[in-house]
Design a protein around this motif. Structure first.
Motif, PDB file in Angstrom:
ATOM      1  N   SER A  32      40.849  42.264  55.615  1.00 34.30           N
ATOM      2  CA  SER A  32      42.157  42.011  55.008  1.00 34.30           C
ATOM      3  C   SER A  32      42.989  41.000  55.794  1.00 34.30           C
ATOM      4  CB  SER A  32      42.943  43.324  54.900  1.00 34.30           C
ATOM      5  OG  SER A  32      42.218  44.305  54.191  1.00 34.30           O
ATOM      6  N   HIS A 188      44.276  44.633  48.403  1.00 37.17           N
ATOM      7  CA  HIS A 188      42.926  44.734  47.857  1.00 37.17           C
ATOM      8  C   HIS A 188      42.811  44.249  46.422  1.00 37.17           C
ATOM      9  CE1 HIS A 188      45.004  48.268  46.470  1.00 37.17           C
ATOM     10  NE2 HIS A 188      44.015  48.592  45.671  1.00 37.17           N
ATOM     11  N   ASN A 189      43.939  43.959  45.770  1.00 40.59           N
ATOM     12  CA  ASN A 189      43.897  43.395  44.419  1.00 40.59           C
ATOM     13  C   ASN A 189      45.105  42.483  44.236  1.00 40.59           C
ATOM     14  OD1 ASN A 189      46.168  44.993  43.598  1.00 40.59           O
ATOM     15  ND2 ASN A 189      44.804  46.710  43.127  1.00 40.59           N
ATOM     16  N   PRO A 190      45.104  41.641  43.191  1.00 41.92           N
ATOM     17  CA  PRO A 190      46.186  40.666  43.029  1.00 41.92           C
ATOM     18  C   PRO A 190      47.579  41.284  42.946  1.00 41.92           C
ATOM     19  CG  PRO A 190      44.325  40.050  41.657  1.00 41.92           C
ATOM     20  CD  PRO A 190      44.001  41.400  42.216  1.00 41.92           C
ATOM     21  N   ALA A 191      47.718  42.403  42.244  1.00 40.86           N
ATOM     22  CA  ALA A 191      49.036  43.020  42.115  1.00 40.86           C
ATOM     23  C   ALA A 191      49.576  43.445  43.469  1.00 40.86           C
ATOM     24  CB  ALA A 191      48.961  44.218  41.167  1.00 40.86           C
ATOM     25  N   CYS A 192      48.710  44.020  44.296  1.00 38.51           N
ATOM     26  CA  CYS A 192      49.134  44.455  45.626  1.00 38.51           C
ATOM     27  C   CYS A 192      49.410  43.261  46.537  1.00 38.51           C
ATOM     28  CB  CYS A 192      48.064  45.360  46.242  1.00 38.51           C
ATOM     29  SG  CYS A 192      48.032  47.022  45.531  1.00 38.51           S
ATOM     30  N   VAL A 193      48.649  42.196  46.372  1.00 36.67           N
ATOM     31  CA  VAL A 193      48.897  40.987  47.156  1.00 36.67           C
ATOM     32  C   VAL A 193      50.303  40.463  46.878  1.00 36.67           C
ATOM     33  CG1 VAL A 193      48.263  38.560  47.436  1.00 36.67           C
ATOM     34  CG2 VAL A 193      46.488  40.315  47.422  1.00 36.67           C
ATOM     35  N   ALA A 231      33.044  45.908  49.041  1.00 42.10           N
ATOM     36  CA  ALA A 231      33.414  46.587  47.795  1.00 42.10           C
ATOM     37  C   ALA A 231      33.552  48.088  48.009  1.00 42.10           C
ATOM     38  CB  ALA A 231      32.386  46.290  46.705  1.00 42.10           C
ATOM     39  N   ASN A 234      36.760  48.923  49.976  1.00 41.76           N
ATOM     40  CA  ASN A 234      37.960  48.938  49.134  1.00 41.76           C
ATOM     41  C   ASN A 234      38.053  50.238  48.341  1.00 41.76           C
ATOM     42  OD1 ASN A 234      39.284  46.535  49.754  1.00 41.76           O
ATOM     43  ND2 ASN A 234      38.107  45.340  48.281  1.00 41.76           N
ATOM     44  N   LYS A 235      36.931  50.677  47.790  1.00 36.53           N
ATOM     45  CA  LYS A 235      36.909  51.912  47.011  1.00 36.53           C
ATOM     46  C   LYS A 235      37.260  53.107  47.899  1.00 36.53           C
ATOM     47  CE  LYS A 235      33.913  54.435  43.763  1.00 36.53           C
ATOM     48  NZ  LYS A 235      33.877  55.745  44.400  1.00 36.53           N
ATOM     49  N   VAL A 238      41.034  53.193  48.739  1.00 32.61           N
ATOM     50  CA  VAL A 238      41.852  53.687  47.633  1.00 32.61           C
ATOM     51  C   VAL A 238      41.737  55.199  47.513  1.00 32.61           C
ATOM     52  CG1 VAL A 238      42.144  53.650  45.128  1.00 32.61           C
ATOM     53  CG2 VAL A 238      41.754  51.511  46.369  1.00 32.61           C
TER      54      VAL A 238
END
Length: 256
Positions: A32, A188-193, A231, A234-235, A238
């Motif tokens: 990250s 870990h994803n665009p929204a969180c970025v 991958a 990340n899972k 979460v």
């Protein structure tokens, strides 16, 4: 057909930050740190603080941060970044001063410096990368390691009766009168970025406004230390890390 007719300049949605150097990053695949570095570079540029930013990087995976983000940097002894940041900001209150620290650095070796700088309300921003492990030095247990989580020093999993409970240090920061903004985010994803970028921008602005200490915790993965693919890491983050370290603002006393 000319490519310029298909992709017009006004349709551009991303540009590489000018402050991000061309140096090849040393981080492991899926780490990250690189994403957070990019966000810092973007925020500094957008705020026009290229010549007024000082970053403090102690020992840890981000020890070479000065190679990747083209602002002034100071290397600090392990855990001592908030003490160095305090000195810089007090001597030069016109500068935007931030620390960039991992969980082992901030929550273990540097607990004293971190807590007391925040308790004094130093006008600095603290970027805190929490991946629940000592990533650089061999994958040992950190204060933030989850109960039952296997590390090189807890091969059978962290035991509360032996090792204590995972430390939610950002919640401790939020209890201090000197902090104005404490938030926990991820990348870990665009929204969180996008949310993390906004949090970093808010923290940097707080520093310039002299509102007190801001803490941006970024719950992160350590695929190498966790012995997982990016991958899967990340899972796992979460499903496990977010349970103990839920995302969102913990404290916000600043004006919107």
């Amino acid at each position: 057909m000319d490519i310029n007719e298909i992709v017009k300049p006004e349709n551009k949605v991303y540009s590489r930050p000018k402050l991000l150097t061309d140096e090849t990053m040393h981080y492991c695949p899926g780490c990250s740190h690189g994403v957070v570095h990019k966000l810092i570079a973007e925020v500094v540029e957008e705020l026009g603080l290229e010549d007024k930013t000082v970053g403090i990087a102690p020992v840890g995976c981000a020890v070479f941060a000065y190679r990747y983000v083209d602002v002034d940097w100071i290397e600090a002894a392990h855990g001592r970044a908030p003490a160095i940041a305090t000195a810089v900001k007090r001597l030069r209150p016109d500068l935007m001063v931030f620390t960039y620290q991992g969980d082992g650095d901030l929550a273990a070796i540097g607990t004293c410096e971190s807590i007391h700088a925040a308790n004094r309300g130093e006008n600095i921003a603290i970027i805190f990368i929490n991946n629940g492990i000592y990533g650089m030095t061999g994958g040992q247990m950190a204060p933030t390691t989850l109960e039952g989580m296997k590390t090189s020093t807890t091969p059978y999993g962290r035991r509360v009766d032996l090792n204590g409970f995972p430390l939610k240090i950002s919640n401790i920061f939020a209890e201090l009168d000197g902090t104005c903004y404490v938030t926990r985010q991820a990348v870990h994803n665009p929204a969180c970025v996008r949310k993390t970028k906004n949090a970093i921008k808010k923290a940097f602005l707080n520093s310039m406004k002299g509102l007190g200490t801001s803490v941006v915790e970024v719950v992160s993965t350590c695929a190498s230390g966790w012995k997982m693919s990016p991958a899967d890491a990340n899972k796992w983050m979460v499903e496990n890390m977010f349970v103990k370290y839920p995302l969102g603002d913990i404290k916000n006393t600043t004006e919107e």
